[in-house]
Design a protein around this motif. Structure first.
Motif, PDB file in Angstrom:
ATOM      1  N   LYS A 106       0.857  -1.259   0.121  1.00  0.00           N
ATOM      2  CA  LYS A 106      -0.027  -0.141  -0.102  1.00  0.00           C
ATOM      3  C   LYS A 106       0.859   1.297  -0.108  1.00  0.00           C
ATOM      4  O   LYS A 106       0.703   2.095  -0.741  1.00  0.00           O
TER       5      LYS A 106
ATOM      6  N   ASN B 178       2.666   1.513  -3.441  1.00  0.00           N
ATOM      7  CA  ASN B 178       1.714   1.995  -4.433  1.00  0.00           C
ATOM      8  C   ASN B 178       1.435   3.485  -4.357  1.00  0.00           C
ATOM      9  O   ASN B 178       1.421   4.364  -5.385  1.00  0.00           O
ATOM     10  N   GLN B 179       1.210   4.088  -3.068  1.00  0.00           N
ATOM     11  CA  GLN B 179       1.149   5.579  -2.889  1.00  0.00           C
ATOM     12  C   GLN B 179       2.204   6.150  -3.608  1.00  0.00           C
ATOM     13  O   GLN B 179       2.005   7.218  -3.897  1.00  0.00           O
ATOM     14  N   GLN B 180       3.554   5.893  -3.255  1.00  0.00           N
ATOM     15  CA  GLN B 180       4.832   6.510  -3.720  1.00  0.00           C
ATOM     16  C   GLN B 180       4.849   6.342  -5.176  1.00  0.00           C
ATOM     17  O   GLN B 180       4.997   7.315  -5.785  1.00  0.00           O
ATOM     18  N   ALA B 181       4.632   5.142  -5.760  1.00  0.00           N
ATOM     19  CA  ALA B 181       4.549   5.148  -7.141  1.00  0.00           C
ATOM     20  C   ALA B 181       3.560   6.017  -7.977  1.00  0.00           C
ATOM     21  O   ALA B 181       4.052   6.619  -9.036  1.00  0.00           O
ATOM     22  N   THR B 182       2.281   6.184  -7.115  1.00  0.00           N
ATOM     23  CA  THR B 182       1.328   6.871  -8.017  1.00  0.00           C
ATOM     24  C   THR B 182       1.615   8.243  -7.895  1.00  0.00           C
ATOM     25  O   THR B 182       1.415   9.099  -8.969  1.00  0.00           O
ATOM     26  N   ALA B 183       2.180   8.760  -6.740  1.00  0.00           N
ATOM     27  CA  ALA B 183       2.554  10.227  -6.622  1.00  0.00           C
ATOM     28  C   ALA B 183       3.675  10.562  -7.616  1.00  0.00           C
ATOM     29  O   ALA B 183       3.551  11.730  -8.394  1.00  0.00           O
TER      30      ALA B 183
ATOM     31  N   LYS C  89       4.254   9.041 -10.269  1.00  0.00           N
ATOM     32  CA  LYS C  89       3.434   8.781 -11.947  1.00  0.00           C
ATOM     33  C   LYS C  89       2.880  10.369 -12.092  1.00  0.00           C
ATOM     34  O   LYS C  89       3.011  10.774 -13.157  1.00  0.00           O
ATOM     35  N   MET C  90       2.222  10.670 -11.326  1.00  0.00           N
ATOM     36  CA  MET C  90       1.503  12.223 -11.186  1.00  0.00           C
ATOM     37  C   MET C  90       2.515  13.116 -11.496  1.00  0.00           C
ATOM     38  O   MET C  90       2.345  14.227 -12.180  1.00  0.00           O
TER      39      MET C  90
ATOM     40  N   HIS D 199       3.730  13.098 -14.926  1.00  0.00           N
ATOM     41  CA  HIS D 199       2.397  13.781 -15.753  1.00  0.00           C
ATOM     42  C   HIS D 199       2.486  15.010 -15.617  1.00  0.00           C
ATOM     43  O   HIS D 199       2.480  16.068 -16.890  1.00  0.00           O
TER      44      HIS D 199
ATOM     45  N   ALA E 203      10.776   7.401 -10.329  1.00  0.00           N
ATOM     46  CA  ALA E 203       9.546   6.601 -10.629  1.00  0.00           C
ATOM     47  C   ALA E 203       9.723   5.430 -11.169  1.00  0.00           C
ATOM     48  O   ALA E 203       9.103   4.084 -10.503  1.00  0.00           O
TER      49      ALA E 203
ATOM     50  N   HIS F 236       8.326   1.870  -9.137  1.00  0.00           N
ATOM     51  CA  HIS F 236       7.390   1.025  -9.599  1.00  0.00           C
ATOM     52  C   HIS F 236       8.239  -0.345  -9.631  1.00  0.00           C
ATOM     53  O   HIS F 236       7.677  -1.397  -9.599  1.00  0.00           O
TER      54      HIS F 236
END
Length: 65
Positions: free
Chosen positions: A12, A15-20, A22-23, A26, A46, A50
């Motif tokens: 979890k 996943n939060q770190q990877a999502t941040a 990714k954003m 972006h 990144a 991941h």
């Protein structure tokens, strides 16, 4: 069971770190060409996030989670 819970918490968090990240990538891409020199460093972070997430998910699956 504690190990499984620990692995779930780790997945979890990763996943939060990877999502941040990714954003962040972006957002950086939307601002190009401004900030182009940040691409290698941010992309590397990144990638590492991941990769760590993929390994943690594999470990979780192997543990039966």
């Amino acid at each position: 069971m504690a190990d499984l819970d620990t692995l779930k918490a780790q997945v979890k968090k990763l996943n939060q770190q990877a999502t941040a990240l990714k954003m962040d990538l972006h957002d950086l891409s939307e601002d190009l060409p401004t900030g182009w020199e940040k691409i290698p460093e941010l992309a590397g972070r990144a990638y590492e996030a991941h990769a760590a997430l993929a390994e943690a998910r594999k470990a979780l699956a192997a543990a039966g989670g």
